[in-house]
Write a protein that holds these residues in place. Sequence first.
Motif, PDB file in Angstrom:
ATOM      1  N   ALA A  58      33.945  46.183  49.572  1.00 50.50           N
ATOM      2  CA  ALA A  58      34.380  44.794  49.460  1.00 50.50           C
ATOM      3  C   ALA A  58      35.865  44.687  49.147  1.00 50.50           C
ATOM      4  O   ALA A  58      36.452  43.615  49.259  1.00 50.50           O
ATOM      5  CB  ALA A  58      33.569  44.077  48.390  1.00 50.50           C
ATOM      6  N   ASP A  59      36.454  45.804  48.745  1.00 51.32           N
ATOM      7  CA  ASP A  59      37.867  45.813  48.377  1.00 51.32           C
ATOM      8  C   ASP A  59      38.605  46.652  49.406  1.00 51.32           C
ATOM      9  O   ASP A  59      38.637  47.869  49.326  1.00 51.32           O
ATOM     10  CB  ASP A  59      38.030  46.395  46.979  1.00 51.32           C
ATOM     11  CG  ASP A  59      39.397  46.085  46.386  1.00 51.32           C
ATOM     12  OD1 ASP A  59      40.167  45.358  47.030  1.00 51.32           O
ATOM     13  OD2 ASP A  59      39.675  46.571  45.281  1.00 51.32           O
ATOM     14  N   VAL A  60      39.182  46.000  50.404  1.00 52.61           N
ATOM     15  CA  VAL A  60      39.730  46.677  51.577  1.00 52.61           C
ATOM     16  C   VAL A  60      41.234  46.486  51.649  1.00 52.61           C
ATOM     17  O   VAL A  60      41.763  45.441  51.279  1.00 52.61           O
ATOM     18  CB  VAL A  60      39.060  46.121  52.859  1.00 52.61           C
ATOM     19  CG1 VAL A  60      39.734  46.652  54.111  1.00 52.61           C
ATOM     20  CG2 VAL A  60      37.579  46.486  52.875  1.00 52.61           C
ATOM     21  N   ILE A  61      41.932  47.516  52.113  1.00 56.84           N
ATOM     22  CA  ILE A  61      43.345  47.401  52.451  1.00 56.84           C
ATOM     23  C   ILE A  61      43.449  47.327  53.974  1.00 56.84           C
ATOM     24  O   ILE A  61      43.038  48.255  54.678  1.00 56.84           O
ATOM     25  CB  ILE A  61      44.155  48.582  51.901  1.00 56.84           C
ATOM     26  CG1 ILE A  61      44.209  48.505  50.375  1.00 56.84           C
ATOM     27  CG2 ILE A  61      45.562  48.586  52.485  1.00 56.84           C
ATOM     28  CD1 ILE A  61      45.015  49.605  49.734  1.00 56.84           C
ATOM     29  N   ASN A  62      43.969  46.220  54.466  1.00 57.42           N
ATOM     30  CA  ASN A  62      44.106  46.025  55.908  1.00 57.42           C
ATOM     31  C   ASN A  62      45.483  46.488  56.366  1.00 57.42           C
ATOM     32  O   ASN A  62      46.503  45.985  55.889  1.00 57.42           O
ATOM     33  CB  ASN A  62      43.911  44.547  56.254  1.00 57.42           C
ATOM     34  CG  ASN A  62      42.497  44.074  55.993  1.00 57.42           C
ATOM     35  OD1 ASN A  62      41.550  44.681  56.477  1.00 57.42           O
ATOM     36  ND2 ASN A  62      42.344  43.007  55.223  1.00 57.42           N
ATOM     37  N   VAL A  63      45.496  47.428  57.268  1.00 61.37           N
ATOM     38  CA  VAL A  63      46.741  47.983  57.814  1.00 61.37           C
ATOM     39  C   VAL A  63      46.867  47.549  59.265  1.00 61.37           C
ATOM     40  O   VAL A  63      46.018  47.883  60.098  1.00 61.37           O
ATOM     41  CB  VAL A  63      46.760  49.516  57.700  1.00 61.37           C
ATOM     42  CG1 VAL A  63      48.021  50.093  58.352  1.00 61.37           C
ATOM     43  CG2 VAL A  63      46.666  49.949  56.239  1.00 61.37           C
ATOM     44  N   GLY A  64      47.923  46.804  59.580  1.00 61.58           N
ATOM     45  CA  GLY A  64      48.151  46.334  60.934  1.00 61.58           C
ATOM     46  C   GLY A  64      49.148  47.197  61.676  1.00 61.58           C
ATOM     47  O   GLY A  64      50.202  47.545  61.137  1.00 61.58           O
ATOM     48  N   VAL A  65      48.821  47.566  62.899  1.00 66.17           N
ATOM     49  CA  VAL A  65      49.688  48.408  63.723  1.00 66.17           C
ATOM     50  C   VAL A  65      49.902  47.744  65.076  1.00 66.17           C
ATOM     51  O   VAL A  65      48.943  47.286  65.712  1.00 66.17           O
ATOM     52  CB  VAL A  65      49.066  49.802  63.929  1.00 66.17           C
ATOM     53  CG1 VAL A  65      49.812  50.574  65.022  1.00 66.17           C
ATOM     54  CG2 VAL A  65      49.073  50.595  62.633  1.00 66.17           C
TER      55      VAL A  65
END
Length: 390
Positions: free
Chosen positions: A29-36
């Motif tokens: 539920a605790d996510v780090i979203n990395v955009g590329v």
Amino acid sequence: MSISRRQMLKSTGAAGVLALGAPSILRAADVINVGVTAPLTGLSAILGETLANCYKLAAAQLNADNGIGGREVNLIIEDNQTSTKGAVDKARKLLFSDNVDVMMGGILSLERTATLSVTGPAKKLYIYPTYYEGGECDPFMIATGGVPNQQIDNYVPWLVENVGKTCYIQGSDYAWAQVSSKIIQEAFEKHGGEVVGVDLFPFGTQDYGPSMQKVREVDPDMVWTMVVGNDAITAVKQYRSFDMKPAYVTQAFDEVFTTSALPDGEAEGMLSAQSYFTTIDSPENNAFVAAYRDMFGENALVNSISEAAYTGFMLYAAAVEQTGGTSDPELVEAITSMTLEAPQGTVSVSPETNIMSTNSIIGRVRADGLFDIVENFGRIKANDPNCSLS
């Protein structure tokens, strides 16, 4: 992966360069979203797949080792199509629809500038992996690919001593080649050499014949090519078809290009200055290459841009661990206080410019398209006269 400020990171710990371990329990539920954004189509597509793969490898390794501080990495990759519009549109989607915590990626300068036009006003951290012309001075952009002095300052005197004193430049007509060609000319003059001609071509050029004829007329010791992307394939093939005699040198070509884009032996003998080659023999790089091939195939190759992308990802992960959150100003401060044992060697990011001190390595292309390392100048600090952040 916990570290303290200014503590050197080791590849067995925060750098995460080793092979994958057993999955840990992540807080889903605790996510780090990395955009590329990566050029998976268009002019730079030749390099885009490897770039995306290195982000996938970093995310997989982190998630296999408790994510980033127990937070799962959610990697979202978008095709920027090697275009300004594509880069802007995908950056906006990632930032404002997908709500990513950090932006990464891009190859050509136009991709970087377009992405930065979105991340800059939003004060969002953007980690750019490709060597470029310098001049960007955004406090929320970290560059892990380097600027011209890191590729050129040691390379030119080595060329003057080992190859010759006269040089003809051929390049694509955009910011990186425009700025680099001027710096190359200044460097040759400083070291007793001379650039005897410069031809810059628009993207999509199909006929390099007139330039090849001019090269024959002036007969330089070397031709320095900065033709990029798919255009470089055409340029190299025509260089060989004209049976040109000058040495062929560059700071743009890597093993992904020389092995997969060109026929066997076509690039043999070329010299290139990069921050990384697959053939570096070190524990960190051997583990990195083994992990990459385990994920993408036994003959898969990495290049300097993608290694810098991987290294930037690991710097970000270590900074989040150190600060305990994703506050962009704190992350920038943390990243610029670290030293990391990366696949290319020891690296760090200068707080004066937010540019990584990359390694400067000269390689010569073998018959199989890989590079024999002929000179390694070690870590070089970036010099960008148009940027001062401290």
